[in-house]
Design a protein around this motif. Sequence first.
Motif, PDB file in Angstrom:
ATOM      1  N   LEU A 246      60.242  46.413  31.859  1.00 22.62           N
ATOM      2  CA  LEU A 246      61.090  47.124  32.921  1.00 22.62           C
ATOM      3  C   LEU A 246      60.619  46.512  34.071  1.00 22.62           C
ATOM      4  N   LEU A 247      59.165  46.536  34.432  1.00 22.17           N
ATOM      5  CA  LEU A 247      58.525  46.183  35.592  1.00 22.17           C
ATOM      6  C   LEU A 247      58.992  44.602  36.079  1.00 22.17           C
ATOM      7  N   GLU A 248      58.807  43.896  35.041  1.00 27.59           N
ATOM      8  CA  GLU A 248      59.124  42.451  35.295  1.00 27.59           C
ATOM      9  C   GLU A 248      60.630  42.241  35.593  1.00 27.59           C
ATOM     10  N   LEU A 249      61.593  43.106  35.185  1.00 31.53           N
ATOM     11  CA  LEU A 249      62.792  43.015  35.440  1.00 31.53           C
ATOM     12  C   LEU A 249      63.152  43.405  36.767  1.00 31.53           C
ATOM     13  N   LEU A 250      62.467  44.581  37.287  1.00 32.11           N
ATOM     14  CA  LEU A 250      62.517  45.283  38.626  1.00 32.11           C
ATOM     15  C   LEU A 250      62.007  43.990  39.550  1.00 32.11           C
ATOM     16  N   THR A 251      60.934  43.343  39.292  1.00 36.18           N
ATOM     17  CA  THR A 251      60.601  42.237  40.149  1.00 36.18           C
ATOM     18  C   THR A 251      61.458  41.183  40.386  1.00 36.18           C
ATOM     19  N   LYS A 252      62.299  40.772  39.235  1.00 35.59           N
ATOM     20  CA  LYS A 252      63.320  39.916  39.485  1.00 35.59           C
ATOM     21  C   LYS A 252      64.443  40.329  40.351  1.00 35.59           C
ATOM     22  N   LEU A 253      64.937  41.725  40.246  1.00 37.53           N
ATOM     23  CA  LEU A 253      65.938  41.989  41.181  1.00 37.53           C
ATOM     24  C   LEU A 253      65.494  42.108  42.529  1.00 37.53           C
ATOM     25  N   ALA A 254      64.143  42.511  42.638  1.00 35.64           N
ATOM     26  CA  ALA A 254      63.495  42.914  44.164  1.00 35.64           C
ATOM     27  C   ALA A 254      63.621  41.376  44.739  1.00 35.64           C
ATOM     28  N   ARG A 255      63.417  40.343  44.091  1.00 38.08           N
ATOM     29  CA  ARG A 255      63.231  39.106  44.397  1.00 38.08           C
ATOM     30  C   ARG A 255      64.607  38.698  45.163  1.00 38.08           C
ATOM     31  N   LEU A 256      65.579  38.757  44.245  1.00 39.54           N
ATOM     32  CA  LEU A 256      66.857  38.573  44.727  1.00 39.54           C
ATOM     33  C   LEU A 256      67.051  39.318  46.002  1.00 39.54           C
ATOM     34  N   ASN A 257      66.715  40.584  46.115  1.00 39.18           N
ATOM     35  CA  ASN A 257      67.003  41.308  47.305  1.00 39.18           C
ATOM     36  C   ASN A 257      66.189  40.760  48.492  1.00 39.18           C
ATOM     37  N   LEU A 258      64.832  40.384  48.323  1.00 37.35           N
ATOM     38  CA  LEU A 258      64.180  39.801  49.381  1.00 37.35           C
ATOM     39  C   LEU A 258      64.698  38.542  49.941  1.00 37.35           C
ATOM     40  N   GLU A 259      65.068  37.667  49.020  1.00 37.29           N
ATOM     41  CA  GLU A 259      65.914  36.510  49.443  1.00 37.29           C
ATOM     42  C   GLU A 259      66.954  36.586  50.388  1.00 37.29           C
ATOM     43  N   ASP A 260      67.745  37.656  49.955  1.00 36.06           N
ATOM     44  CA  ASP A 260      68.944  38.366  50.505  1.00 36.06           C
ATOM     45  C   ASP A 260      68.547  38.620  52.058  1.00 36.06           C
ATOM     46  N   LEU A 283      57.312  47.864  47.431  1.00 34.67           N
ATOM     47  CA  LEU A 283      57.520  48.046  46.037  1.00 34.67           C
ATOM     48  C   LEU A 283      56.922  46.887  45.072  1.00 34.67           C
ATOM     49  N   ASN A 284      57.046  45.749  45.651  1.00 35.34           N
ATOM     50  CA  ASN A 284      56.612  44.559  44.634  1.00 35.34           C
ATOM     51  C   ASN A 284      55.147  44.809  44.570  1.00 35.34           C
ATOM     52  N   LEU A 285      54.338  45.217  45.584  1.00 31.62           N
ATOM     53  CA  LEU A 285      52.616  45.571  45.582  1.00 31.62           C
ATOM     54  C   LEU A 285      52.616  46.590  44.482  1.00 31.62           C
ATOM     55  N   GLY A 286      53.442  47.631  44.338  1.00 32.64           N
ATOM     56  CA  GLY A 286      53.269  48.748  43.607  1.00 32.64           C
ATOM     57  C   GLY A 286      53.589  48.097  42.192  1.00 32.64           C
ATOM     58  N   TYR A 287      54.581  47.344  41.977  1.00 34.14           N
ATOM     59  CA  TYR A 287      54.979  46.837  40.636  1.00 34.14           C
ATOM     60  C   TYR A 287      53.417  45.874  40.034  1.00 34.14           C
ATOM     61  N   ALA A 288      53.295  45.099  40.808  1.00 36.27           N
ATOM     62  CA  ALA A 288      52.047  44.283  40.607  1.00 36.27           C
ATOM     63  C   ALA A 288      50.881  45.228  40.033  1.00 36.27           C
ATOM     64  N   PHE A 312      41.058  40.954  44.975  1.00 38.10           N
ATOM     65  CA  PHE A 312      42.306  41.896  44.888  1.00 38.10           C
ATOM     66  C   PHE A 312      43.520  40.953  45.239  1.00 38.10           C
ATOM     67  N   ARG A 313      43.579  40.120  46.247  1.00 37.23           N
ATOM     68  CA  ARG A 313      44.697  39.350  46.455  1.00 37.23           C
ATOM     69  C   ARG A 313      45.185  38.437  45.294  1.00 37.23           C
ATOM     70  N   THR A 314      44.014  37.764  44.999  1.00 41.90           N
ATOM     71  CA  THR A 314      44.285  36.937  43.696  1.00 41.90           C
ATOM     72  C   THR A 314      44.816  37.521  42.579  1.00 41.90           C
ATOM     73  N   TRP A 315      44.365  38.940  42.210  1.00 41.26           N
ATOM     74  CA  TRP A 315      44.581  39.626  41.153  1.00 41.26           C
ATOM     75  C   TRP A 315      46.099  39.960  41.087  1.00 41.26           C
ATOM     76  N   VAL A 316      46.597  40.814  42.252  1.00 37.18           N
ATOM     77  CA  VAL A 316      47.803  40.894  42.509  1.00 37.18           C
ATOM     78  C   VAL A 316      48.958  39.985  42.374  1.00 37.18           C
ATOM     79  N   ASN A 319      49.553  39.201  38.786  1.00 39.42           N
ATOM     80  CA  ASN A 319      50.203  40.140  38.066  1.00 39.42           C
ATOM     81  C   ASN A 319      51.697  40.544  38.861  1.00 39.42           C
ATOM     82  N   GLY A 320      52.272  39.518  39.313  1.00 45.65           N
ATOM     83  CA  GLY A 320      53.628  39.687  39.686  1.00 45.65           C
ATOM     84  C   GLY A 320      53.905  39.803  41.303  1.00 45.65           C
ATOM     85  N   ALA A 321      52.815  39.802  42.282  1.00 46.15           N
ATOM     86  CA  ALA A 321      53.150  40.021  43.561  1.00 46.15           C
ATOM     87  C   ALA A 321      53.352  38.635  43.935  1.00 46.15           C
TER      88      ALA A 321
END
Length: 765
Positions: A246-260, A283-288, A312-316, A319-321
């Motif tokens: 679910l978190l990875e699906l959220l990241t996909k949807l958020a990415r579409l939002n970000l590009e928009d 939200l993406n940082l929280g997901y990561a 920290f920057r590399t780790w997030v 993990n999806g950031a």
Amino acid sequence: MIENTKKKIVILGGGMGAMVTAFELTSQPNWQDLYDITLYQLGWRLGGKCASGRNMTPHQSYEPDYRIQEHGLHIFFGFYANTFRVMKECYDALENEKGIFQGIENAFQPHSFIVFEDEDKQGRWVPWNIDFPYSKDVFPWPDKDMEVGSPWDYILKMLEIMLHKHSDSPHLDSLSSTSRIELDPDREPIALELLPQVAKRLEVTKENLLSSSHKEVLAYTHQFANSLPKDVQHHSSEDHNVLTWLLELLTKLARLNLEDVMAKLEEKFEQPLIDAHHLLITLNLGYAIARGVLVNQIFNWQSFNDLDQHDFRTWVGHNGAWSETANSVLVQVMYDLLLAFPGGIATKENGQLGAAATIRWIWRMIFTYKGAIMWKMNAGMGDTIFTPLYIELKKRGVKFEFFHRVTNLSLNPEQNAIVKVEMGQQVTLKNPELGYNPLIPVKDLLSWPSEPLYDQIVEGEKLKEEQIDLESFWTPWTDVKKVTLNHGEDFDIVVLGISIGAFPFICEELINAKTEWQQMVKSLQTVTTQGGQLWLKPTLKELGWTQNSPVLGTYVEPLDTYADMSDLIERENWPSDRSPKNIAYFTGVMEDPGIPAPSQYNFPAEQQQKISGRAIDWLNQKIAPLWPNATTKDNPHGLDWNLVVDLEDEQGEQRFYSQFWRVNITPSERYVLSVPGSYQFRLQADTSRWDDRPRGFNNLYLTGDWVDNSFNSGCVEATTMAGMQAAKAIIKQQFSQEYHRQQIIGENDAWPKPRSLNLSLGDEG
């Protein structure tokens, strides 16, 4: 029963860790029957890296202005539960005492408005404003232990705030998040394989799940996570697979939002779109972070510490950031806050910060603060923290020996205990039997002066005439005599509260004796810092700042942090017709000049001149985005120096030298970094504990932000925790048999009872 022999304790250093150790020991019942405590301090004031002083220099036509001069920018966070508890007990014990604030509630004020400055591709500085919720009747000085919880609890808290923030941003509903998600069977076979399982657990169809909006999937994720048992040990691998999916699906949807959002920002630069962009990054940082904890199965605080092997920057990022998130001011502010630039090179590429230390900070800062996210002191840190601690400890019977410079800690032949503490006594007191009285009255507060009180010192006139800095590592001053403290005669226990930057110069025998000490000194990096203060004629509004009084980060390096501290004007002593209306504090790292030999007496002045020149250049070039009305027609980017308060009425840039700009280059003043891979080399407060072999020395205890204090980052809360741990270790060692006999401890109030800490995400003891 162990014989109740009174122990002589020597505490070296007067920073927060040392003071809290003394405070905790003397908070035990009948402590005077157990301990004799003496604290030795370099120079004339307490505080360590948190010291402040009052300017004592008179002006041509005026008395000293007694302005507050800090070692840096010091503001407490609302999660500093241990520090606030110690200070509340101290203020309560000094009820009706003159010269201090009357109660801790008068010593602090809440602050909730934070600004991150973000430079866009067009070179515009776009403020990212966050006005954190404030609870008027809630205070950070707890009357009971704080419940910290587990990593799983913080995942739930993150999902809850994500859902809440998304609901507050209707602008996102109109974006492309309603587009159907297509899973690529070649690139995402596992996601396709898990899809039926996820849909079944959520009781929705696969088609509906893949066509859900960002907000709907966020609601599913929140609902599912909260349906799982509170104890993560009762979770199944399937539970975490579903949540990760679910978190990875959220990241996909958020990415579409970000590009928009980014496409629309290209067309029209407007605040709703900027706010949407900020929310998606948050939200993406929280997901990561949540995904990284889930995927790596980090559900207890001991294994959580292993994350500090990673930046920290590399780790997030792993993990999806998105790159936009990893390089955002939301991540950068943590590097700025923790001064995470080895060598003082303040670039994004050079930033190094352990992931565990950073996530602790984020979680505690956002989810556990009490009342307000920040609390400003209503005077200098010396006045607000170290004056009451000093007065109370003196009243309790702790002895203070100022003007003592530690030169060496010497070991016994077996190399398992301290047998000598060698020091230089810097001055001769005129009345040694009375000791040194370090405080001066400024209005209604007792404060620490910016220089020694020469009238109490035999060599006072010479010190003043030669402008000797007794706190400097590079002072030409010769000690008046050598002092040697001997084990068994002058001390039984040593508490080392001097910071690790000084160890190569005072702990050579200890370092040579233990591999663990060699690794600690090598691995725990330190950095030089600078702090500047400006006193200005206009108000903040007149300078052109149109929002609330800020604490601001991620600005132009190296002075990336700025705070409006104008509320301190009333605590200073300016002439009524020349008083400033605004005070600005700046801080950041400085390029590391190294630590030359103590005989390089001109080194501090050279570094002060260099950093002053760079600060002037910075103010001449970078001030307009902060204070647009503080510039001139000739220089629309830089500061109008006529706006600077200067009681000597110098002209132009020369007015800078009437301000206060400090370089922190002395070894013990250097800021301790939380670089990746360094956590494992921190020693605990009790260095005599055994693993396969003794790691330390039988009668030595450590305190400071550099020890393994469970928070392991450079802040006053970590230092307070170290002080509490050192005191607890001393008590536990002295009464080790009775310590484990709860029936004896519970029945006899004469036995010491070490208090528990408000654990800070990682303390297992």
